[in-house]
Design an enzyme around this catalytic site. Structure first.
Site, PDB file in Angstrom:
ATOM      1  N   ASP A  66       0.825  -1.153  -0.171  1.00  0.00           N
ATOM      2  CA  ASP A  66       0.024  -0.056   0.049  1.00  0.00           C
ATOM      3  C   ASP A  66       0.962   1.322   0.033  1.00  0.00           C
ATOM      4  OD1 ASP A  66       0.968   0.329   2.559  1.00  0.00           O
ATOM      5  OD2 ASP A  66      -0.903  -0.217   3.513  1.00  0.00           O
ATOM      6  N   ASP A  68      -8.388  -7.434   1.118  1.00  0.00           N
ATOM      7  CA  ASP A  68      -7.149  -7.785   2.254  1.00  0.00           C
ATOM      8  C   ASP A  68      -7.727  -7.146   3.365  1.00  0.00           C
ATOM      9  OD1 ASP A  68      -5.822  -4.863   3.023  1.00  0.00           O
ATOM     10  OD2 ASP A  68      -6.485  -4.386   1.197  1.00  0.00           O
ATOM     11  N   CYS A 126     -12.889 -29.039   7.672  1.00  0.00           N
ATOM     12  CA  CYS A 126     -11.717 -28.059   7.288  1.00  0.00           C
ATOM     13  C   CYS A 126     -10.455 -28.882   6.757  1.00  0.00           C
ATOM     14  CB  CYS A 126     -11.153 -27.313   8.477  1.00  0.00           C
ATOM     15  SG  CYS A 126      -9.949 -26.098   8.066  1.00  0.00           S
ATOM     16  N   CYS A 160      -7.377 -27.664   6.691  1.00  0.00           N
ATOM     17  CA  CYS A 160      -5.967 -26.874   7.076  1.00  0.00           C
ATOM     18  C   CYS A 160      -5.302 -27.850   7.888  1.00  0.00           C
ATOM     19  CB  CYS A 160      -6.408 -25.757   7.943  1.00  0.00           C
ATOM     20  SG  CYS A 160      -6.833 -25.866   9.527  1.00  0.00           S
ATOM     21  N   CYS A 213      -6.493 -28.176  11.523  1.00  0.00           N
ATOM     22  CA  CYS A 213      -7.861 -29.280  11.800  1.00  0.00           C
ATOM     23  C   CYS A 213      -7.448 -30.759  11.254  1.00  0.00           C
ATOM     24  CB  CYS A 213      -8.966 -28.789  10.912  1.00  0.00           C
ATOM     25  SG  CYS A 213      -9.446 -27.236  11.584  1.00  0.00           S
ATOM     26  N   HIS A 237      -5.392 -21.832  10.434  1.00  0.00           N
ATOM     27  CA  HIS A 237      -7.044 -22.073  10.166  1.00  0.00           C
ATOM     28  C   HIS A 237      -7.814 -21.157   9.671  1.00  0.00           C
ATOM     29  CE1 HIS A 237     -10.966 -23.858  10.770  1.00  0.00           C
ATOM     30  NE2 HIS A 237     -11.168 -22.600  11.409  1.00  0.00           N
TER      31      HIS A 237
HETATM   32 ZN   LIG Z   1      -8.902 -25.779  10.038  1.00  0.00          ZN
END
Ligand SMILES: [Zn+2]
Length: 397
Positions: A100, A275, A313, A315, A318, A344
């Site tokens: 930015d 963002d 999930c 990720c 998880c 996560h």
């Molecule tokens: Zn997760």
């Protein structure tokens, strides 16, 4: 500006458009890789997304990160980063980066800054040292930082402000945009410069700004000055004026906006890039996203939960840890919690972005949006009310 177009490896193509809304799926090419839109960009304020490594960002599906010029120019300094070959090399992230202009941070300094036609003088929040940002030296600083996509110095009007103040800030932003383009041409860099649309909360000014900035030879457009404390519904209303005035073939970035529900709604209003510090910031405080809304992992209900935070999930957190373990780490203030929680939420945002893309391509975006917003329950009644308004607004578009 033929020379910059010749040198730049930047391009944007629209892959699919939603026939019922303004949503579109696109592909941005940069020298550091491609970005499929819609996309969420995590914020790496100090050239790091707090608590996670570049490898972890990559695994979570992060395609591009945003870094803050204001913070990096003050510490460690753009010249030092340039000596290390730019941000990519300094922070060991070889994907695309957007910086930015520092304008937003400077304007939020309030009494520590002074505005003139030349630029904005301010005192560092770190040590009180005096600095001056001008449209020209911001280009120089961002040139040294070396991001793929850079933004020009703009003026974010105060919220709320008078119509005259909004107009003055917008007109000066336009003059500064032209100065930034001229300076950028001199640098002969292959960086991509986006223009910033301003106009506060005045629909006519917003339209005027979108037309003016849209006609200049910027390669993308950022919509600035939103999410500054206004009710969310006002922001979506304003985009209804802005989007139709923007050139279709350039990517559109909604600056500083990016909660899960914002992403889902903003896409339907024609935005491609988002963002926000919110997903990573709330994660560090125990707020984790699920498809039913944000949960507080510190809550006693997770004390003995064998399942993951969200069972579907994919990720790293998880896949490997129970909600009870993450709860324990969060309650104990353990370092590992910040990393697992952040991973996560980042994965949630990036998965959501790719689900939105798939829905646009599959022609099911409106249904996806309505289902998501109906399921995703914000925590407080106030927030829930805003959500309902947004949903209604999004539907009426
Ligand atoms: Zn997760």
């Amino acid at each position: 500006m033929p020379s910059q177009e010749r040198m730049s490896s930047f391009s944007f193509t629209i892959d699919e458009e939603c026939p019922e809304t303004w949503a579109r799926a696109g592909t941005i090419h940069t020298a550091h890789g491609s970005i499929q839109t819609p996309i969420f960009m995590p914020v790496g304020t100090q050239a790091t997304v707090k608590s996670v490594s570049p490898e972890e960002l990559q695994e979570a599906g992060v395609a591009i990160i945003l870094a803050n010029t204001y913070h990096l120019m003050l510490r460690p300094g753009s010249q030092l980063i340039a000596d290390f070959g730019g941000l990519h090399q300094f922070m060991h992230w070889d994907g695309p980066v957007l910086t930015d202009s520092g304008g937003f941070q400077v304007f939020s300094l309030g009494h520590l800054r002074k505005l003139s036609e030349e630029g904005v003088a301010f005192k560092s929040h770190l040590d009180g040292s005096p600095h001056l940002l001008t449209p020209e030296n911001v280009m120089q600083i961002e040139f040294e930082l070396g991001a793929d996509i850079i933004l020009p110095l703009d003026i974010c009007a105060a919220y709320p402000c008078t119509r005259d103040a909004a107009r003055e800030a917008m007109e000066r932003t336009h003059r500064w945009a032209e100065r930034a383009l001229i300076t950028r041409e001199r640098h002969q860099s292959n960086q991509t410069l986006f223009g910033i649309v301003q106009g506060a909360f005045e629909p006519e000014l917003r339209q005027q700004s979108a037309r003016f900035i849209g006609k200049l030879p910027f390669q993308g457009l950022s919509i600035g000055g939103l999410s500054v404390g206004e009710p969310k519904i006002d922001m979506w209303d304003l985009l209804r004026y802005v989007t139709p005035e923007l050139p279709k073939g350039k990517p559109r970035h909604l600056l500083g906006v990016g909660s899960p529900e914002d992403l889902v709604t903003g896409v339907g209003l024609g935005m491609d890039m988002f963002d926000c510090v919110l997903p990573t910031r709330v994660a560090r405080h125990g707020g984790l996203f699920t498809r039913y809304g944000r949960i507080n992992i510190k809550s006693a209900r997770y004390r003995a939960e064998h399942a993951a935070i969200e069972e579907s999930c994919d990720c790293y957190t998880c896949r490997n840890y129970s909600a009870a373990y993450v709860h324990h780490l969060a309650r104990s203030g353990e370092q590992l919690y910040y990393r697992l929680g952040t991973i996560h939420n980042l994965r949630f945002m990036l998965r959501l972005a790719s689900q939105l893309r798939a829905a646009i391509i599959g022609g099911t975006y409106p249904a996806f949006r309505n289902n998501f917003l109906a399921q995703y329950m914000p925590t407080s009644e106030q927030v829930r009310e805003n959500q309902r308004e947004k949903w209604k607004a999004a539907r009426s578009r």
